[in-house]
Design an enzyme around this catalytic site. Sequence first.
Site, PDB file in Angstrom:
ATOM      1  N   HIS A  25     -35.812  10.595 -37.938  1.00  9.88           N
ATOM      2  CA  HIS A  25     -35.487  10.904 -36.534  1.00  9.88           C
ATOM      3  C   HIS A  25     -35.306   9.584 -35.800  1.00  9.88           C
ATOM      4  O   HIS A  25     -36.261   8.979 -35.312  1.00  9.88           O
ATOM      5  CB  HIS A  25     -36.621  11.741 -35.922  1.00  9.88           C
ATOM      6  CG  HIS A  25     -36.352  12.199 -34.515  1.00  9.88           C
ATOM      7  ND1 HIS A  25     -36.933  13.315 -33.967  1.00  9.88           N
ATOM      8  CD2 HIS A  25     -35.560  11.691 -33.538  1.00  9.88           C
ATOM      9  CE1 HIS A  25     -36.527  13.471 -32.730  1.00  9.88           C
ATOM     10  NE2 HIS A  25     -35.692  12.478 -32.436  1.00  9.88           N
ATOM     11  N   HIS A  27     -32.262   7.623 -33.300  1.00  6.59           N
ATOM     12  CA  HIS A  27     -30.956   7.582 -32.621  1.00  6.59           C
ATOM     13  C   HIS A  27     -30.485   6.143 -32.656  1.00  6.59           C
ATOM     14  O   HIS A  27     -31.159   5.263 -32.070  1.00  6.59           O
ATOM     15  CB  HIS A  27     -31.087   8.054 -31.176  1.00  6.59           C
ATOM     16  CG  HIS A  27     -31.675   9.423 -31.051  1.00  6.59           C
ATOM     17  ND1 HIS A  27     -30.890  10.550 -30.922  1.00  6.59           N
ATOM     18  CD2 HIS A  27     -32.966   9.857 -31.081  1.00  6.59           C
ATOM     19  CE1 HIS A  27     -31.684  11.621 -30.852  1.00  6.59           C
ATOM     20  NE2 HIS A  27     -32.936  11.227 -30.950  1.00  6.59           N
ATOM     21  N   HIS A 205     -32.941  19.053 -32.115  1.00  6.46           N
ATOM     22  CA  HIS A 205     -34.114  18.744 -31.291  1.00  6.46           C
ATOM     23  C   HIS A 205     -34.564  20.063 -30.663  1.00  6.46           C
ATOM     24  O   HIS A 205     -33.741  20.801 -30.100  1.00  6.46           O
ATOM     25  CB  HIS A 205     -33.747  17.784 -30.162  1.00  6.46           C
ATOM     26  CG  HIS A 205     -33.626  16.354 -30.577  1.00  6.46           C
ATOM     27  ND1 HIS A 205     -32.803  15.931 -31.586  1.00  6.46           N
ATOM     28  CD2 HIS A 205     -34.245  15.236 -30.100  1.00  6.46           C
ATOM     29  CE1 HIS A 205     -32.920  14.618 -31.709  1.00  6.46           C
ATOM     30  NE2 HIS A 205     -33.789  14.168 -30.821  1.00  6.46           N
ATOM     31  N   GLU A 208     -39.505  19.720 -27.703  1.00  7.80           N
ATOM     32  CA  GLU A 208     -39.960  18.409 -27.210  1.00  7.80           C
ATOM     33  C   GLU A 208     -40.436  18.643 -25.771  1.00  7.80           C
ATOM     34  O   GLU A 208     -41.630  18.640 -25.505  1.00  7.80           O
ATOM     35  CB  GLU A 208     -38.822  17.381 -27.266  1.00  7.80           C
ATOM     36  CG  GLU A 208     -39.197  16.003 -26.730  1.00  7.80           C
ATOM     37  CD  GLU A 208     -37.998  15.043 -26.628  1.00  7.80           C
ATOM     38  OE1 GLU A 208     -36.836  15.503 -26.663  1.00  7.80           O
ATOM     39  OE2 GLU A 208     -38.242  13.817 -26.492  1.00  7.80           O
ATOM     40  N   ASP A 286     -37.638   7.553 -33.104  1.00  8.53           N
ATOM     41  CA  ASP A 286     -36.775   8.145 -32.072  1.00  8.53           C
ATOM     42  C   ASP A 286     -35.832   7.117 -31.449  1.00  8.53           C
ATOM     43  O   ASP A 286     -34.683   7.004 -31.880  1.00  8.53           O
ATOM     44  CB  ASP A 286     -37.647   8.840 -31.007  1.00  8.53           C
ATOM     45  CG  ASP A 286     -36.937   9.969 -30.291  1.00  8.53           C
ATOM     46  OD1 ASP A 286     -35.816  10.304 -30.676  1.00  8.53           O
ATOM     47  OD2 ASP A 286     -37.523  10.535 -29.342  1.00  8.53           O
ATOM     48  N   ASP A 287     -36.302   6.385 -30.443  1.00  9.87           N
ATOM     49  CA  ASP A 287     -35.497   5.366 -29.748  1.00  9.87           C
ATOM     50  C   ASP A 287     -36.367   4.117 -29.594  1.00  9.87           C
ATOM     51  O   ASP A 287     -36.860   3.807 -28.496  1.00  9.87           O
ATOM     52  CB  ASP A 287     -35.087   5.890 -28.361  1.00  9.87           C
ATOM     53  CG  ASP A 287     -34.284   7.177 -28.462  1.00  9.87           C
ATOM     54  OD1 ASP A 287     -33.086   7.106 -28.785  1.00  9.87           O
ATOM     55  OD2 ASP A 287     -34.879   8.254 -28.264  1.00  9.87           O
TER      56      ASP A 287
HETATM   57  N1  HPA Z   1     -34.662  13.807 -27.076  1.00  8.69           N
HETATM   58  C1  HPA Z   1     -33.470  14.306 -26.782  1.00  8.69           C
HETATM   59  N2  HPA Z   1     -32.359  13.578 -26.816  1.00  8.69           N
HETATM   60  C2  HPA Z   1     -32.442  12.305 -27.186  1.00  8.69           C
HETATM   61  C3  HPA Z   1     -33.651  11.741 -27.499  1.00  8.69           C
HETATM   62  C4  HPA Z   1     -34.821  12.530 -27.456  1.00  8.69           C
HETATM   63  O1  HPA Z   1     -35.966  12.117 -27.735  1.00  8.69           O
HETATM   64  N3  HPA Z   1     -33.392  10.451 -27.811  1.00  8.69           N
HETATM   65  C5  HPA Z   1     -32.061  10.261 -27.690  1.00  8.69           C
HETATM   66  N4  HPA Z   1     -31.481  11.381 -27.313  1.00  8.69           N
HETATM   67 ZN    ZN Z   2     -34.686  12.223 -30.676  1.00 12.04          ZN
END
Ligand code: HPA
Ligand code: ZN
Length: 349
Positions: A25, A27, A205, A208, A286-287
């Site tokens: 996971h 991006h 996703h 969350e 994630d990011d």
């Molecule tokens: N959630 C949803 N969209 C996203 C995320 C995330 O954590 N990171 C980059 N796009």
């Molecule tokens: Zn994500």
Amino acid sequence: MTTQCTNTQHRLYQLIGQLPKTELHLHIEGTLEPELMFALAQRNQVTLPYASIDELRAAYDFHNLQSFLDLYYAGAAVLLTEQDFYDLTWAYLQKAHDDNIVHTEIFFDPQTHTLRGVPFAIVYQGIRRALDEAQAQWGLSSRLIFSFLRHLTEQEGFDVLEQAMPFLQGIDGFGLDSSEKGHPPAKFERLFKRCQELNLPCVAHAGEEGPAAYVMDALHLLNVKRIDHGVRSLENAELVRQLVAEQIPLTVCPLSNIRLKVFTTMQEHPLKQMLDMGLLVTINSDDPAYFGGYVNDNFKACTTALNLSDQDIVQLAKNSFIASWLSDAEKARQLAEIDQIWQAWKLAD
Ligand code: HPA
Ligand code: ZN
């Protein structure tokens, strides 16, 4: 902290570093570190609304998913050429390699770029060149997941999919990301049906910020085989039973969850509870440029806050392979390797 405690932590951190892992996971646009963002802004003569790297970092003070996404999409404006996408991806792969990631399944958001005039081919080719180089240089394997932006319409998803068709042999699956609340899986039922007709696996996703019902709908309406995040699944016992019974992977991103205020502190994060319930959870970044850490940082933060044992850490590393799209033979080879490294680590005690 006592010396004993510090030593235990030090030993567990060593184990985290030594274990091979996958990341499932991630991006790629979320790996754009402030230093590279400024360098690309200068190279491409793009003006950023921040005077310095420190000022930009100071803006990374998010109160929810949307406040992060606004900055994340704005930052992506510096990515214009094939070389930019290569540089972005290569910088991430070097970090992944340093963390002993031997296989990574990364998202890219084509619409973030095509809708501001960057051709799909430019985005794809820059990312692909870096992925191929990491495979050749380090044997670091990868899969590339085309992720649709859920705040846009389903028709816009069909339109960008059309642009991707000439490159389909280099795309390994489809995903769904961006603003979750108010954009339920049902909005993309026809698009995901089309993706499945292309014989590629789909993920989404869900759970969350959105409710457990979105996780159920992602499974039943979009037919996804893996859920990104999924932490709010715990609010529905029947859903948890299904996730455990079918061993549906959840790609959990602990530091992301804290930075986006899904949970208040790492001590309150349910990762350990999820592991103990028998859910197939994995740890991911994630990011990482926005949330303060790559995969090993996430492992370390969880280990400290949730008192993970060596067995928990080993299970999480194993889960990362089990949940991946690697072949069964490759999974078996990696699981055996993990056991060997764990045994050697114990003997070195
Ligand atoms: N959630 C949803 N969209 C996203 C995320 C995330 O954590 N990171 C980059 N796009
Ligand atoms: Zn994500």
